[in-house]
Design a protein around this motif. Structure first.
Motif, PDB file in Angstrom:
ATOM      1  N   UNK A  62     -13.095  29.666  -2.255  1.00 25.38           N
ATOM      2  CA  UNK A  62     -13.720  29.260  -3.258  1.00 25.38           C
ATOM      3  C   UNK A  62     -13.246  27.996  -2.978  1.00 25.38           C
ATOM      4  N   UNK A  63     -11.696  27.878  -3.483  1.00 24.88           N
ATOM      5  CA  UNK A  63     -11.367  26.658  -2.661  1.00 24.88           C
ATOM      6  C   UNK A  63     -11.264  25.389  -1.700  1.00 24.88           C
ATOM      7  N   UNK A  64     -11.548  25.976  -0.777  1.00 20.09           N
ATOM      8  CA  UNK A  64     -11.394  25.639   0.208  1.00 20.09           C
ATOM      9  C   UNK A  64     -13.274  24.723   0.585  1.00 20.09           C
ATOM     10  N   UNK A  65     -14.724  25.669  -0.231  1.00 22.80           N
ATOM     11  CA  UNK A  65     -15.295  25.274  -0.888  1.00 22.80           C
ATOM     12  C   UNK A  65     -15.281  23.332  -1.057  1.00 22.80           C
ATOM     13  N   UNK A  66     -14.659  23.891  -1.630  1.00 23.67           N
ATOM     14  CA  UNK A  66     -14.996  22.808  -3.752  1.00 23.67           C
ATOM     15  C   UNK A  66     -13.993  21.531  -3.030  1.00 23.67           C
ATOM     16  N   UNK A  67     -12.373  21.979  -2.513  1.00 22.83           N
ATOM     17  CA  UNK A  67     -12.388  20.830  -1.363  1.00 22.83           C
ATOM     18  C   UNK A  67     -12.777  19.884   0.090  1.00 22.83           C
TER      19      UNK A  67
END
Length: 144
Positions: A62-67
């Motif tokens: 999720x963090x990868x997509x957000x970043x």
């Protein structure tokens, strides 16, 4: 039951209002804001993605997509960790710092209006103690 329902409903409403105000005023989600804060508090403005995920309580995917989305908006960049060459760093950009500086007063005002100013000092101390205990207990459980 009253305490549990009060927590669930109150915290969910609080997060929704804080998120809505950041979205409306600055085009940032509360999750974006938390990432920018964590990066800005790092001495060099960068944090390993794995540490960032832990710090903002997000899954790594999720963090990868957000970043990635924040990177497309010019708020952060990703780079390779020079220490080991395998890790990936998220780095706040000048534009990210500007966006955070613009959004911070909105966020702080919301937290004050909807939480801090509603409570007596002893109640705030109690909230801090209760959630300090919860966080410590769950942190120990996650480490096990």
């Amino acid at each position: 039951m009253r305490a549990w329902r009060g927590f669930i409903e109150g915290s969910q409403r609080l997060m929704e209002v804080l998120n809505r105000e950041l979205q409306a005023g600055h085009g940032l989600s509360l999750a974006d804001y938390r990432i920018l804060v964590m990066l800005s508090e790092s001495p060099d403005g960068s944090v390993r993605m794995s540490e960032l995920a832990d710090g903002v309580l997000s899954s790594r995917s999720r963090l990868t997509h957000q970043v990635r989305r924040m990177e497309s908006e010019g708020l952060v960049v990703r780079s390779t960790c020079v220490d080991d060459g395998r890790g990936v760093l998220a780095v706040i950009t000048d534009q990210g710092r500007e966006k955070l500086a613009e959004a911070a007063p909105t966020h702080v005002r919301g937290v004050r209006n909807y939480l801090i100013d509603l409570l007596e000092p002893a109640e705030l101390t109690g909230v801090a103690e209760v959630f300090g205990k919860v966080d410590a207990a769950l942190g120990k459980r996650d480490d096990a």
